[in-house]
Design a protein around this motif. Structure first.
Motif, PDB file in Angstrom:
ATOM      1  N   VAL A 209       0.607  -5.668 -14.616  1.00 32.19           N
ATOM      2  CA  VAL A 209      -0.074  -4.530 -14.006  1.00 32.19           C
ATOM      3  C   VAL A 209       0.106  -4.621 -12.494  1.00 32.19           C
ATOM      4  O   VAL A 209       0.004  -5.703 -11.915  1.00 32.19           O
ATOM      5  N   GLU A 210       0.372  -3.493 -11.855  1.00 33.38           N
ATOM      6  CA  GLU A 210       0.559  -3.474 -10.410  1.00 33.38           C
ATOM      7  C   GLU A 210      -0.799  -3.320  -9.713  1.00 33.38           C
ATOM      8  O   GLU A 210      -1.548  -2.389 -10.013  1.00 33.38           O
ATOM      9  N   LEU A 211      -1.093  -4.258  -8.807  1.00 35.65           N
ATOM     10  CA  LEU A 211      -2.339  -4.228  -8.040  1.00 35.65           C
ATOM     11  C   LEU A 211      -2.026  -4.064  -6.563  1.00 35.65           C
ATOM     12  O   LEU A 211      -0.924  -4.362  -6.099  1.00 35.65           O
ATOM     13  N   VAL A 212      -3.047  -3.613  -5.817  1.00 31.95           N
ATOM     14  CA  VAL A 212      -2.930  -3.463  -4.370  1.00 31.95           C
ATOM     15  C   VAL A 212      -4.220  -3.947  -3.725  1.00 31.95           C
ATOM     16  O   VAL A 212      -5.297  -3.868  -4.339  1.00 31.95           O
ATOM     17  N   LYS A 213      -4.127  -4.457  -2.504  1.00 34.14           N
ATOM     18  CA  LYS A 213      -5.293  -4.960  -1.786  1.00 34.14           C
ATOM     19  C   LYS A 213      -6.243  -3.826  -1.413  1.00 34.14           C
ATOM     20  O   LYS A 213      -5.812  -2.730  -1.059  1.00 34.14           O
TER      21      LYS A 213
ATOM     22  N   ALA B 206       0.821  -1.215   0.000  1.00 29.76           N
ATOM     23  CA  ALA B 206       0.000   0.000   0.000  1.00 29.76           C
ATOM     24  C   ALA B 206       0.853   1.263   0.000  1.00 29.76           C
ATOM     25  O   ALA B 206       0.455   2.297  -0.549  1.00 29.76           O
ATOM     26  N   THR B 207       2.024   1.186   0.600  1.00 27.82           N
ATOM     27  CA  THR B 207       2.896   2.361   0.645  1.00 27.82           C
ATOM     28  C   THR B 207       3.438   2.730  -0.733  1.00 27.82           C
ATOM     29  O   THR B 207       3.905   3.852  -0.936  1.00 27.82           O
ATOM     30  N   ASP B 208       3.374   1.788  -1.678  1.00 27.56           N
ATOM     31  CA  ASP B 208       3.846   2.037  -3.043  1.00 27.56           C
ATOM     32  C   ASP B 208       2.693   2.253  -4.019  1.00 27.56           C
ATOM     33  O   ASP B 208       2.920   2.307  -5.233  1.00 27.56           O
ATOM     34  N   ALA B 209       1.477   2.360  -3.516  1.00 28.67           N
ATOM     35  CA  ALA B 209       0.289   2.492  -4.365  1.00 28.67           C
ATOM     36  C   ALA B 209      -0.252   3.923  -4.290  1.00 28.67           C
ATOM     37  O   ALA B 209      -0.765   4.332  -3.239  1.00 28.67           O
TER      38      ALA B 209
ATOM     39  N   ASP C  71     -11.734  -8.575   0.037  1.00 30.82           N
ATOM     40  CA  ASP C  71     -10.690  -9.411  -0.553  1.00 30.82           C
ATOM     41  C   ASP C  71     -10.636  -9.207  -2.063  1.00 30.82           C
ATOM     42  O   ASP C  71     -10.829 -10.134  -2.847  1.00 30.82           O
ATOM     43  N   LEU C  72     -10.391  -7.985  -2.476  1.00 31.78           N
ATOM     44  CA  LEU C  72     -10.253  -7.658  -3.891  1.00 31.78           C
ATOM     45  C   LEU C  72      -8.967  -6.875  -4.103  1.00 31.78           C
ATOM     46  O   LEU C  72      -8.456  -6.239  -3.170  1.00 31.78           O
ATOM     47  N   GLU C  73      -8.465  -6.919  -5.341  1.00 32.36           N
ATOM     48  CA  GLU C  73      -7.250  -6.190  -5.694  1.00 32.36           C
ATOM     49  C   GLU C  73      -7.591  -5.199  -6.803  1.00 32.36           C
ATOM     50  O   GLU C  73      -8.382  -5.504  -7.702  1.00 32.36           O
ATOM     51  N   VAL C  74      -6.976  -4.030  -6.754  1.00 28.46           N
ATOM     52  CA  VAL C  74      -7.277  -2.966  -7.715  1.00 28.46           C
ATOM     53  C   VAL C  74      -5.977  -2.372  -8.243  1.00 28.46           C
ATOM     54  O   VAL C  74      -4.925  -2.485  -7.602  1.00 28.46           O
ATOM     55  N   PRO C  75      -6.022  -1.735  -9.430  1.00 32.00           N
ATOM     56  CA  PRO C  75      -4.814  -1.118  -9.978  1.00 32.00           C
ATOM     57  C   PRO C  75      -4.237  -0.056  -9.034  1.00 32.00           C
ATOM     58  O   PRO C  75      -4.935   0.882  -8.638  1.00 32.00           O
ATOM     59  N   ALA C  76      -2.975  -0.206  -8.715  1.00 20.50           N
ATOM     60  CA  ALA C  76      -2.341   0.663  -7.721  1.00 20.50           C
ATOM     61  C   ALA C  76      -2.226   2.100  -8.193  1.00 20.50           C
ATOM     62  O   ALA C  76      -2.149   3.024  -7.373  1.00 20.50           O
TER      63      ALA C  76
END
Length: 481
Positions: free
Chosen positions: A235-239, A109-112, A244-249
């Motif tokens: 593609v970079e994703l984040v929680k 999360a710190t990189d999103a 419990d889903l992942e989205v584009p960071a």
């Protein structure tokens, strides 16, 4: 292999500015109809995309209008030369999507960037986001017009990214149609509704262009992997924060919550991709929000569906046509190309073919209408390999002169349709019933060669040396092109 495509919406804007496909609007613009009217006129006149820097009542927010409503902007979004031709863009899309799927990678999360601001509880308020009143007569403010919804199958854990319109109802509630035959609709209506279980969702606002394209492409490849294939890298994703889903960071705004199976709210009307307002105000699916995360100084993307051409028509036509091309090629049909005209609001597809055997047009129609792509279009025009499928004049000429009014037209009645078809009766829209038609523009193979009509054109009725002489002297005659 990376294709140097924009990693996020901000890089995309910088490249559009560089290519001359962006206008920066510094003047204050009202979210109530004015912003929508500007975007609509831009689309209708194929003008550069407007980047709104000052939205009434929403300091600190920005918006990009008509992000992918021209082939030039599509080329920029793919990391290509903005002057690339439609066939060049199409070939590159097919090439990328025939490579090995590229799974996403998770980042902290710190990189999103989408986690720069995290709003939970009472702080998560939809009215704090600049949802525009897109058209006069809309049922409400449509915050999500160029976006995608992330959902997960409760049993298989398969991920779906899909573009489904969403209207703001109140501070915590959104509403929109979830059609049963859509991928998310199959999850929701087929599993969550019978179990009376809420369905977690995440709405992604202003993702990078290729992730948005992947979300509306009718591919069999999971959208998060398809986006990687289009980029040429994961593609970079984040929680998400609450599910419990992942989205584009690198998206601008994420809205999290649950879709409720036992509740409905009135939604619509809304001006749709068909160029008409066809949806009545009816009870539709309810989204209850739990969290909003966003970048600093966030922006939204605003698509304004209407008469051609906007991204709803261009991108859907582009991806639908190319998925059909891959389908027909996989079956060994000797096609020369497939082009779904955006001006047809992705309802008509033109297929070029080498006329190798009788019945080939019907075979193409049966394959296409019977596929997963079938519900989204209802006209197929099959032309020979001498017709330029990208040239509307040539297609209209072939349709008007080579399609026999009786034996050249095949009807498919009581087929599957969508509730948005303007030609359908109110009852047909309600029941999802449609009709389809094939226009066979191929001269019969059993006609003697001597009886075949000869096309009269510069390219066919003059010797090569005369053509070359005329072309080499064209400017000398006084013509510029």
């Amino acid at each position: 292999m990376s294709y140097n495509s924009p990693k996020d919406n901000r890089e995309f804007i910088a490249r559009l500015k560089e290519s001359g496909d962006l206008v920066t609007v510094e003047q204050e613009v009202d979210w109530d109809l004015e912003l929508g009217a500007i975007v609509r006129r831009v689309c209708e006149n194929q003008l550069p995309a407007p980047h709104f820097k000052n939205i009434t009542d929403y300091p600190g927010f920005e918006a990009l209008g008509g992000p992918l409503s021209t082939y030039r902007r599509l080329a920029v979004g793919m990391g290509m030369n903005p002057n690339a031709t439609i066939p060049e863009i199409a070939d590159e899309y097919v090439r990328r999507t025939q490579e090995k799927p590229i799974p996403p990678v998770m980042v902290d999360a710190t990189d999103a960037p989408c986690k720069e601001n995290i709003l939970l509880g009472d702080d998560a308020n939809l009215f704090h986001l600049p949802g525009p009143m897109v058209h006069e007569g809309d049922g409400g403010r449509y915050l999500a017009t160029w976006h995608f919804v992330v959902a997960k199958d409760p049993d298989t854990r398969a991920i779906n990214w899909g573009m489904y319109r969403i209207m703001v109802f109140d501070e915590k509630t959104m509403v929109g149609p979830v059609l049963p035959f859509s991928d998310m609709g199959k999850m929701f209506h087929g599993k969550h509704v019978p179990r009376n279980e809420p369905m977690p969702f995440a709405v992604v606002l202003a993702a990078d262009p290729l992730s948005s394209i992947a979300s509306c492409a009718p591919s069999q490849i999971p959208e998060d992997q398809l986006a990687g294939m289009l980029h040429g890298e994961p593609v970079e994703l984040v929680k998400c924060e609450t599910c419990d889903l992942e989205v584009p960071a690198h998206a601008e705004i994420i809205i999290e919550g649950e879709i409720h199976p036992s509740v409905s709210i009135l939604e619509a009307p809304f001006g749709e991709y068909t160029g008409y307002r066809t949806s009545p105000r009816d009870p539709r699916t309810v989204y209850r929000i739990k969290a909003i995360t966003h970048r600093n100084n966030p922006m939204i993307m605003v698509s304004n569906p209407g008469i051609p051409t906007d991204e709803n028509q261009l991108l859907r036509s582009f991806s639908l046509g190319l998925e059909m091309r891959k389908l027909l090629e996989s079956q060994g049909i000797p096609i020369t190309g497939v082009y779904m005209m955006p001006e047809s609001t992705h309802h008509m597809v033109v297929v070029g073919v080498k006329h190798a055997y009788s019945g080939i047009a019907s075979q193409i129609a049966n394959l296409a209408f019977g596929s997963k792509l079938g519900p989204w279009f209802h006209m197929i025009v099959v032309v020979d390999d001498k017709t330029d499928i990208y040239n509307k004049d040539e297609v209209i000429h072939a349709l008007s002169t080579k399609c026999h009014p009786i034996r050249g037209i095949r009807k498919y009645e009581n087929d599957i349709g969508t509730p948005l078809n303007p030609y359908a009766s109110p009852e047909e829209r309600k029941m999802g019933v449609g009709a389809k038609v094939l226009f066979d523009c191929l001269f019969p193979l059993d006609w003697p060669t001597s009886d075949l009509p000869l096309k009269v054109a510069f390219s066919t009725n003059y010797p090569k040396d005369i053509q070359e002489k005329v072309l080499s002297n064209w400017e000398n005659y006084g013509y510029k092109n």
